[in-house]
Write an enzyme that holds these catalytic residues in place. Structure first.
Site, PDB file in Angstrom:
ATOM      1  N   TYR A   1       0.838  -1.213   0.000  1.00  0.00           N
ATOM      2  CA  TYR A   1       0.000   0.000   0.000  1.00  0.00           C
ATOM      3  C   TYR A   1       0.879   1.272   0.000  1.00  0.00           C
ATOM      4  O   TYR A   1       0.646   2.203  -0.774  1.00  0.00           O
ATOM      5  CB  TYR A   1      -0.927  -0.024   1.220  1.00  0.00           C
ATOM      6  CG  TYR A   1      -1.590   1.309   1.486  1.00  0.00           C
ATOM      7  CD1 TYR A   1      -2.722   1.706   0.781  1.00  0.00           C
ATOM      8  CD2 TYR A   1      -1.080   2.187   2.444  1.00  0.00           C
ATOM      9  CE1 TYR A   1      -3.313   2.946   1.009  1.00  0.00           C
ATOM     10  CE2 TYR A   1      -1.659   3.422   2.676  1.00  0.00           C
ATOM     11  CZ  TYR A   1      -2.782   3.789   1.949  1.00  0.00           C
ATOM     12  OH  TYR A   1      -3.353   5.023   2.181  1.00  0.00           O
TER      13      TYR A   1
ATOM     14  N   TYR B   1     -12.233  12.579   0.192  1.00  0.00           N
ATOM     15  CA  TYR B   1     -12.297  12.430   1.654  1.00  0.00           C
ATOM     16  C   TYR B   1     -13.726  12.753   2.102  1.00  0.00           C
ATOM     17  O   TYR B   1     -14.672  12.400   1.419  1.00  0.00           O
ATOM     18  CB  TYR B   1     -11.239  13.314   2.328  1.00  0.00           C
ATOM     19  CG  TYR B   1      -9.860  13.101   1.728  1.00  0.00           C
ATOM     20  CD1 TYR B   1      -9.233  11.864   1.824  1.00  0.00           C
ATOM     21  CD2 TYR B   1      -9.204  14.103   1.035  1.00  0.00           C
ATOM     22  CE1 TYR B   1      -7.975  11.649   1.265  1.00  0.00           C
ATOM     23  CE2 TYR B   1      -7.939  13.902   0.480  1.00  0.00           C
ATOM     24  CZ  TYR B   1      -7.344  12.670   0.597  1.00  0.00           C
ATOM     25  OH  TYR B   1      -6.113  12.449   0.044  1.00  0.00           O
TER      26      TYR B   1
ATOM     27  N   VAL C   1      -2.871  13.508  -0.612  1.00  0.00           N
ATOM     28  CA  VAL C   1      -2.282  14.481   0.319  1.00  0.00           C
ATOM     29  C   VAL C   1      -0.972  15.097  -0.201  1.00  0.00           C
ATOM     30  O   VAL C   1      -0.441  16.004   0.428  1.00  0.00           O
ATOM     31  CB  VAL C   1      -2.062  13.885   1.742  1.00  0.00           C
ATOM     32  CG1 VAL C   1      -3.376  13.547   2.405  1.00  0.00           C
ATOM     33  CG2 VAL C   1      -1.129  12.693   1.705  1.00  0.00           C
TER      34      VAL C   1
END
Ligand code: GLU
Length: 304
Positions: A188, A240, A258
């Site tokens: 990940y 988000y 981000v």
């Protein structure tokens, strides 16, 4: 459509806006990126490339990678995938543990961290070389063989990924992670550490604007139906707990990260990406959101 003129207008407007956001600092290496970076790239199905600013400089794609891993998983699995991850907006921060506890380890959607960790787990179960296959997939849809990760960002996140480890442990306790937790976490974080420019991301995202096909040679990378579904998940879950606000202001499916990047598509028209590192309180690029809002306002078209 005079896209270059519209982008020029957006470019002129942006510096006059105050930088309200903060560059992400919870991954220490990301905090080192200049808050003044700004680039935009639009890749139109009919008329090619338009851009301004730092659109050819690579940055950390972070959660935009979740669209690519979901695409890989959806091309391997059918509906059974969605028994392990749902497709509802979460309304919670992207790394929240709370919802996961009372929803028995089934993440709300593939674009929050828990969901992307489950997707990574499914890919590890299926692929011999998940990291290489992931890079190969991105290199293929971008038609650029030197796309790679930033090893410093990779190591930096590895040293502080306590919350993602907690999400994995919680989901494992519910039986929704099949592989070794360290292996899933490693894969990940690898995905998040990929670096691409606005231009490269716009080329990669063209498949979502073009019914699942590469524009250059019409290869069908993902079926039309699955592409439609990914766009739907981007629309409802790509920003988000600000996906509603993004739909309200911009009106395009997309995904942010981000690192300050946003990639979005207008199906049948174009793929567009913006990069500006300072993030608003919900974690989306503040100027990036504004630039895309101006794009759909000045063109007069969104998907709505
Ligand atoms: N690697 C980041 C994390 O897991 C991705 C966050 C994001 O871009 O949303 O925290």
């Amino acid at each position: 459509m005079e896209y270059q003129q519209i982008l020029n207008t957006i470019k002129l407007e942006l510096p006059s806006l105050s930088h309200t956001g903060q560059v992400a600092s919870y991954i220490p290496e990301l905090a080192k990126v200049s808050s003044n970076k700004l680039g935009m790239h639009l890749y139109c199905i009919n008329s090619g490339h338009y851009s301004f600013g730092d659109h050819e400089e690579r940055f950390s794609i972070q959660s935009i990678s979740k669209v690519f891993s979901l695409t890989m998983a959806m091309s391997i699995f059918d509906d059974e995938l969605f028994q392990r991850v749902d497709v509802e907006p979460s309304g919670n921060p992207f790394n929240s543990l709370i919802q996961l506890e009372y929803e028995n380890g089934i993440p709300r959607n593939p674009f929050i961290n828990a969901g992307a960790l489950v997707i990574s787990d499914t890919l590890i179960s299926e692929l011999k070389n998940p990291k290489q296959d992931f890079l190969d997939f991105i290199r293929d849809i971008t038609e650029n063989n030197n796309i790679a990760i930033n090893p410093k960002v990779f190591r930096s996140e590895k040293e502080c990924s306590f919350r993602n480890a907690a999400l994995l442990n919680l989901m494992k306790s519910f039986g929704n992670i099949k592989n070794d937790i360290e292996e899933v976490l490693d894969f990940y974080i690898f995905q998040c550490a990929v670096e691409m420019s606005c231009k490269e991301l716009a080329i990669a995202f063209m498949i979502y604007a073009n019914g699942g096909k590469k524009l250059s040679n019409s290869t069908q990378v993902l079926s039309l139906q699955k592409t439609k579904r990914i766009n739907a998940i981007m629309q409802t879950c790509g920003f988000y707990d600000e996906a509603g606000e993004f739909s309200f202001r911009v009106g395009l499916p997309g995904k942010s990260g981000v690192g300050g990047g946003i990639a979005a598509v207008h199906p049948g028209q174009y793929a567009v990406t913006v990069w500006s590192p300072p993030l608003n309180p919900k974690g989306n690029s503040a100027l990036g959101m504004y630039a895309l809002e101006r794009l759909t306002t000045l063109t007069g078209y969104s998907i709505f």
